[in-house]
Design a protein around this motif. Structure first.
Motif, short mmCIF file in Angstrom:
data_model
loop_
_atom_site.label_atom_id
_atom_site.label_comp_id
_atom_site.label_asym_id
_atom_site.label_seq_id
_atom_site.Cartn_x
_atom_site.Cartn_y
_atom_site.Cartn_z
N LEU A 31 -1.93 4.58 4.27
CA LEU A 31 -1.29 5.88 4.04
C LEU A 31 -0.82 6.44 5.39
O LEU A 31 0.31 6.91 5.52
N GLY A 34 1.99 4.24 6.74
CA GLY A 34 3.12 4.33 5.79
C GLY A 34 3.87 5.63 5.98
O GLY A 34 5.10 5.65 6.06
N LYS A 55 5.67 -1.07 11.18
CA LYS A 55 5.71 -1.88 9.95
C LYS A 55 4.73 -3.06 10.06
O LYS A 55 4.11 -3.44 9.07
N HIS A 58 1.15 -1.70 9.64
CA HIS A 58 1.00 -1.33 8.22
C HIS A 58 0.81 -2.60 7.38
O HIS A 58 -0.05 -2.65 6.49
N GLY A 62 -2.23 -3.97 5.13
CA GLY A 62 -1.95 -4.39 3.75
C GLY A 62 -2.64 -5.71 3.41
O GLY A 62 -3.19 -5.87 2.33
N GLN A 134 1.34 -1.78 -5.87
CA GLN A 134 1.66 -1.40 -4.49
C GLN A 134 1.58 -2.61 -3.56
O GLN A 134 2.42 -2.80 -2.70
N GLY A 138 4.69 -4.15 -1.63
CA GLY A 138 4.50 -4.20 -0.18
C GLY A 138 4.76 -5.59 0.36
O GLY A 138 5.43 -5.76 1.38
N ARG A 141 8.47 -6.18 0.43
CA ARG A 141 9.13 -5.49 1.54
C ARG A 141 8.72 -6.10 2.90
O ARG A 141 9.52 -6.11 3.84
N ALA A 142 7.51 -6.63 2.99
CA ALA A 142 7.10 -7.28 4.25
C ALA A 142 7.98 -8.52 4.48
O ALA A 142 8.34 -8.84 5.61
N ASP A 145 11.76 -6.96 5.14
CA ASP A 145 11.94 -6.10 6.31
C ASP A 145 11.56 -6.74 7.62
O ASP A 145 12.19 -6.51 8.64
N HIS A 196 7.45 1.49 -4.13
CA HIS A 196 6.38 1.54 -3.13
C HIS A 196 6.13 2.99 -2.68
O HIS A 196 5.00 3.42 -2.54
C1 HEM Z 1 -2.49 1.69 -0.65
C2 HEM Z 1 -1.54 0.86 -0.34
C3 HEM Z 1 -0.26 1.25 0.36
C4 HEM Z 1 0.26 2.49 0.63
C5 HEM Z 1 -0.32 3.84 0.28
C6 HEM Z 1 1.54 2.28 1.31
C7 HEM Z 1 2.38 3.28 1.74
C8 HEM Z 1 3.63 3.08 2.31
C9 HEM Z 1 4.58 4.12 2.64
C10 HEM Z 1 4.37 5.62 2.42
C11 HEM Z 1 5.67 3.53 3.20
C12 HEM Z 1 6.96 4.21 3.72
C13 HEM Z 1 8.01 4.06 2.65
C14 HEM Z 1 9.41 4.40 3.12
O1 HEM Z 1 9.65 4.49 4.33
O2 HEM Z 1 10.27 4.53 2.24
C15 HEM Z 1 5.43 2.10 3.24
C16 HEM Z 1 6.30 1.15 3.73
C17 HEM Z 1 6.03 -0.20 3.82
N1 HEM Z 1 4.92 -0.86 3.30
FE1 HEM Z 1 3.35 0.02 2.38
N2 HEM Z 1 1.75 0.92 1.46
C18 HEM Z 1 0.66 0.26 0.89
C19 HEM Z 1 0.47 -1.12 0.81
C20 HEM Z 1 1.27 -2.07 1.44
C21 HEM Z 1 1.00 -3.48 1.47
C22 HEM Z 1 -0.18 -4.16 0.79
C23 HEM Z 1 1.99 -4.07 2.21
C24 HEM Z 1 2.19 -5.52 2.57
C25 HEM Z 1 1.22 -6.35 2.84
C26 HEM Z 1 2.92 -3.01 2.61
C27 HEM Z 1 4.09 -3.19 3.33
C28 HEM Z 1 5.02 -2.20 3.63
C29 HEM Z 1 6.24 -2.40 4.38
C30 HEM Z 1 6.75 -3.73 4.94
C31 HEM Z 1 6.88 -1.15 4.49
C32 HEM Z 1 8.21 -0.85 5.18
C33 HEM Z 1 9.28 -0.76 4.13
C34 HEM Z 1 10.33 0.25 4.48
O3 HEM Z 1 10.62 0.49 5.63
O4 HEM Z 1 10.88 0.84 3.54
N3 HEM Z 1 2.45 -1.81 2.13
N4 HEM Z 1 4.18 1.85 2.68
#
Ligand code: HEM
Length: 246
Positions: A31, A34, A55, A58, A62, A134, A138, A141-142, A145, A196
């Motif tokens: 969080l 993110g 990223k 994050h 993840g 999620q 994620g 997007r990983a 991105d 996401h």
């Molecule tokens: C509780 C789990 C998670 C929460 C609360 C969370 C939250 C967020 C938030 C708030 C963003 C920003 C979104 C935006 O800029 O539009 C984000 C972006 C991202 N998350 Fe997560 N995430 C979680 C799990 C994961 C996991 C498991 C992965 C990968 C292993 C991941 C990979 C990414 C990536 C690559 C971005 C960048 C995407 C972008 O720039 O739009 N996330 N995440």
């Protein structure tokens, strides 16, 4: 103070507690980083490298969440009675008992469960489901991105310009990508980012609610339901209604 004798009951086994706290720590980190990604411009984080580092951190958090979540999913088949899926997922009986559970909670004298009550089953199951979606969005997007596993190689193989070795592509440098393919990939990744983000806000609200409800329940019901997630034991005045299931 009541003078009824207190009895201590074993409830959460060690793996359930470890997975719970690793999930919790990973989600807080996710969080935090993110929302740093989301509000980076307002926070004057403008360089491409800083955005990439956020990223990457994050995504590593993840992976920790996914490992711990997978462990917990498997443990639901082999753990103690309170860790098993039949004690987590809602069933007909628990759904029928939601009304009386809520009523007793509002009246300030909650029905005492050793494991999860009917409301607990609903909220924990909803959180697991949201975390699974999620984690999947994620991972996608990983890949799109920052070209990270498990889908990064698929993305680089698709967007690399003819004659370019996909493994040499860098997420911050678009020089060696096929512009048409890259634009198409960018278009298809948008809905995954939207989902996401919506789930991140929903999870934030649900985690707030989860913490508020365990604190309230601990104050009203006693029994140390918060300390039980550290010690594995609950201390109750009256036998819990689900005692036989444990
Ligand atoms: C509780 C789990 C998670 C929460 C609360 C969370 C939250 C967020 C938030 C708030 C963003 C920003 C979104 C935006 O800029 O539009 C984000 C972006 C991202 N998350 Fe997560 N995430 C979680 C799990 C994961 C996991 C498991 C992965 C990968 C292993 C991941 C990979 C990414 C990536 C690559 C971005 C960048 C995407 C972008 O720039 O739009 N996330 N995440």
């Amino acid at each position: 103070m009541s003078d009824k004798p207190l009895k201590s009951y074993t409830v959460w086994d060690v793996p359930t507690r470890v997975f719970h706290w690793v999930n919790f720590a990973a989600i807080i980190a996710l969080l935090f980083f993110g929302f740093l990604i989301l509000y980076r411009k307002d926070l004057s984080i403008l360089s491409g490298e800083a955005k990439l580092s956020l990223k990457e951190v994050h995504t590593w958090a993840g992976y920790v969440l996914i490992a711990s979540l997978t462990g917990r999913l498997v443990w639901g088949f082999i753990g103690n009675a309170h860790a098993r899926w039949r004690a987590v997922l809602p069933n007909k009986r628990s759904l029928r008992a939601v009304g009386s559970d809520l009523k007793s909670f509002k009246a300030g004298d909650p029905i005492k469960y050793l494991g999860r009550g009917p409301m607990g089953r609903l909220s924990v199951s909803a959180m697991f489901l949201l975390l699974l979606i999620q984690a999947s969005t994620g991972l996608i997007r990983a890949g799109t991105d920052i070209y990270y596993p498990p889908f990064g190689w698929l993305v680089t193989s698709y967007v690399a310009a003819p004659g370019v070795d996909p493994s040499t592509l860098q997420p911050t440098d678009k020089t060696f990508v096929d512009p048409e393919r890259y634009a198409l990939m960018e278009k298809y990744k948008i809905p995954f980012g939207d989902i996401h983000l919506y789930i991140a806000w929903t999870l934030l609200a649900m985690i707030g609610l989860h913490i508020a409800s365990v604190v309230l329940k601990d104050i009203r019901q006693g029994g140390g339901i918060i300390s039980a997630m550290f010690t594995g034991r609950k201390v109750l005045e009256t036998p819990p209604v689900d005692q036989d299931e444990g």
